[in-house]
Enzyme design. Sequence first.
Site: not given
Ligand code: GAR
Length: 220
Positions: A18, A71, A96, A98-99, A113, A115, A142, A147, A149, A151
């Site tokens: 977080g 799911r 983490m 998938i929705l 999101n 990523h 990014s 959506t 799909e 990422d």
């Molecule tokens: C972030 O770096 C974010 O980009 C990534 O998880 C991390 C969360 O860190 N998200 C993904 O990989 C989504 N595919 P945090 O729990 O310290 O905020």
Amino acid sequence: MNGSASPLQIVVLLSGSGTTLQAIIDEMQAGNINVEIKAVISDQSQATGLTRAENAGIETCALSPRDYPDRQGFDHALASCIDRYKPQYIVLAGFMRILGKSFVERFAGKILNIHPSLLPRFRGLDTYARVLEAGDAEHGTSVHFVTAELDGGPLIMQSRVKVLEGDDEESLSARVKERERKMYPAVLDMIAAKRIEMKDGQAWLDNQPLDHPLEFDPSK
Ligand code: GAR
């Protein structure tokens, strides 16, 4: 901060430490962004992100996927939980899971999101290992609309980071995460100011479709 409009009401979904949530909380509390976090929801009851939310006086909720047969069942419970807070946007910050398609369609254009890659490069997991393996000169992060799909939704903003000689996953991720902590709040503030939206399957800025993602300026 943008104007005197009412704050953008969001619910944050996360699975882990977080630090991204913390950055949003910090900017919010400093009065730098016009955002209100109505609740933080996790699929991991032990996520440190939930403690960060509690420390900031934000309501939390944990839903374990193990408590649902599939799911769809989990997504349905998640949607019901979100509905209680009536957010304008759902903000994924290290969520983490998938929705499913019906969840995404139910909140179409209202899920964001972040990523850790320069999408469309390196969708999915382990982006740091993959970029180092590929020998790319740059990596980054990014923010995009979600959506069905993975990422693959319309890009809003990106930030580029040089891959340095001798970088490993830890050093590279530290620099990317530092950018994420500035960029995500900045995007949320632009959405609060109604400058960015998703329409006709595209991201729009100031009533113009965005042909390329915005480039985040870390000096601001
Ligand atoms: C972030 O770096 C974010 O980009 C990534 O998880 C991390 C969360 O860190 N998200 C993904 O990989 C989504 N595919 P945090 O729990 O310290 O905020």
